[in-house]
Design an enzyme around this catalytic site. Structure first.
Site, PDB file in Angstrom:
ATOM      1  N   ASP A 168      13.904  10.348  10.295  1.00 46.40           N
ATOM      2  CA  ASP A 168      13.284  10.037   9.004  1.00 46.40           C
ATOM      3  C   ASP A 168      14.176   9.120   8.187  1.00 46.40           C
ATOM      4  O   ASP A 168      13.707   8.185   7.523  1.00 46.40           O
ATOM      5  CB  ASP A 168      13.013  11.337   8.247  1.00 46.40           C
ATOM      6  CG  ASP A 168      12.235  11.116   6.967  1.00 46.40           C
ATOM      7  OD1 ASP A 168      11.310  10.276   6.964  1.00 46.40           O
ATOM      8  OD2 ASP A 168      12.554  11.775   5.964  1.00 46.40           O
ATOM      9  N   ARG A 213      -0.706  -0.757   1.862  1.00 46.60           N
ATOM     10  CA  ARG A 213       0.450   0.039   1.454  1.00 46.60           C
ATOM     11  C   ARG A 213       1.105   0.761   2.631  1.00 46.60           C
ATOM     12  O   ARG A 213       2.187   1.330   2.492  1.00 46.60           O
ATOM     13  CB  ARG A 213       0.021   1.095   0.423  1.00 46.60           C
ATOM     14  CG  ARG A 213      -0.412   0.550  -0.932  1.00 46.60           C
ATOM     15  CD  ARG A 213      -0.826   1.706  -1.833  1.00 46.60           C
ATOM     16  NE  ARG A 213       0.247   2.678  -1.973  1.00 46.60           N
ATOM     17  CZ  ARG A 213       0.041   3.987  -2.167  1.00 46.60           C
ATOM     18  NH1 ARG A 213      -1.193   4.473  -2.217  1.00 46.60           N
ATOM     19  NH2 ARG A 213       1.073   4.806  -2.298  1.00 46.60           N
ATOM     20  N   LYS A 214       0.469   0.743   3.784  1.00 47.41           N
ATOM     21  CA  LYS A 214       0.954   1.510   4.933  1.00 47.41           C
ATOM     22  C   LYS A 214       1.960   0.701   5.754  1.00 47.41           C
ATOM     23  O   LYS A 214       1.735  -0.467   6.050  1.00 47.41           O
ATOM     24  CB  LYS A 214      -0.210   1.937   5.827  1.00 47.41           C
ATOM     25  CG  LYS A 214      -1.206   2.855   5.140  1.00 47.41           C
ATOM     26  CD  LYS A 214      -2.353   3.216   6.086  1.00 47.41           C
ATOM     27  CE  LYS A 214      -3.357   4.133   5.409  1.00 47.41           C
ATOM     28  NZ  LYS A 214      -4.484   4.486   6.318  1.00 47.41           N
TER      29      LYS A 214
END
Length: 248
Positions: A168, A213-214
């Site tokens: 992450d 936005r992705k």
């Protein structure tokens, strides 16, 4: 309160460039700041400790890979001039808001002692030791990661949650580097093989595509020679604004 948030929003909307790779850059005090996530740099009013630089806990393989990528941050031309290379080291600090211009006040609104948790261990080598290099042309990032003894899950192996944290962290840093401020929306991880505690690993992140936005990113965790695949993952990040963070 609305006026205070308005002033904070204006303060945060300043844009700062990433510092160059190699040795730490000394900055003069500045009057603006920018928002970065995942430990990426701010324009600091004084020089904090950069945790992405070598320390006494780094093993020989960690140092070898650091020097390999760091040497490509600046290259020499045929004429003997030095110019920026294809890679760039991303500095990493243990606290962001506290060191930003105006950040002491802003951090009190959030949490005055908050720290980026992969950098909250000051003892070298105890937990997350890593450095991230980005290549904008190739749209990828490489992280050299050394797993400390505090990351143990099953005896002798790295906890799966620590692996997920690093995935992450690296994919998020990559998404921010290419797309600005983002937040994690989805993270899918496949654990292929347990990682021995104390290992030095490569975490490679590739930008797959952007859709509005992705931001879609894929990632793999391998041995340093690439012969062993430990984990692979895909991640989805959403671009956010300062207003989103302030609840506007």
């Amino acid at each position: 309160m609305s006026r205070s948030l308005g002033r904070i929003s204006k303060m945060l909307l300043g844009v700062a460039s990433l510092p160059s790779c190699g040795t730490p850059v000394t900055r003069e005090p500045v009057r603006r700041c920018c928002v970065r996530n995942m430990g990426l740099p701010w324009p600091f009013s004084f020089q904090p400790r950069d945790f992405s630089l070598p320390n006494s806990s780094w093993g020989s393989e960690m140092m070898r890979l650091y020097e390999h990528y760091n040497s490509q941050c600046e290259v020499e031309t045929e004429g003997g001039e030095r110019r920026r290379g294809p890679w760039r080291r991303l500095p990493s600090y243990n606290r962001s808001l506290k060191y930003a211009t105006g950040g002491v006040y802003l951090s009190k609104l959030i949490q005055s002692k908050a720290r980026f948790f992969t950098r909250n261990m000051r003892a070298p080598g105890a937990a997350f030791e890593y450095v991230i290099f980005a290549n904008k042309e190739e749209q990828k990032c490489v992280c050299v990661f050394q797993a400390g003894h505090l990351l143990e899950g099953q005896p002798g192996f790295v906890h799966g949650g620590a692996t997920a944290t690093m995935i992450d962290n690296v994919t998020g840093a990559h998404a921010i580097y290419t797309s600005g401020l983002v937040m994690t929306a989805n993270l899918n991880i496949n654990y292929r093989s347990p990682i021995p505690l104390g290992s030095t690993l490569l975490i490679e992140s590739c930008l797959d595509k952007k859709e509005g936005r992705k931001v879609f990113v894929s990632c793999k965790v391998t041995s340093t020679d690439g012969s062993k695949l430990y984990t692979d993952a895909t991640a989805l990040f959403l671009s956010v604004t300062v207003g989103n963070l302030l609840g506007a």
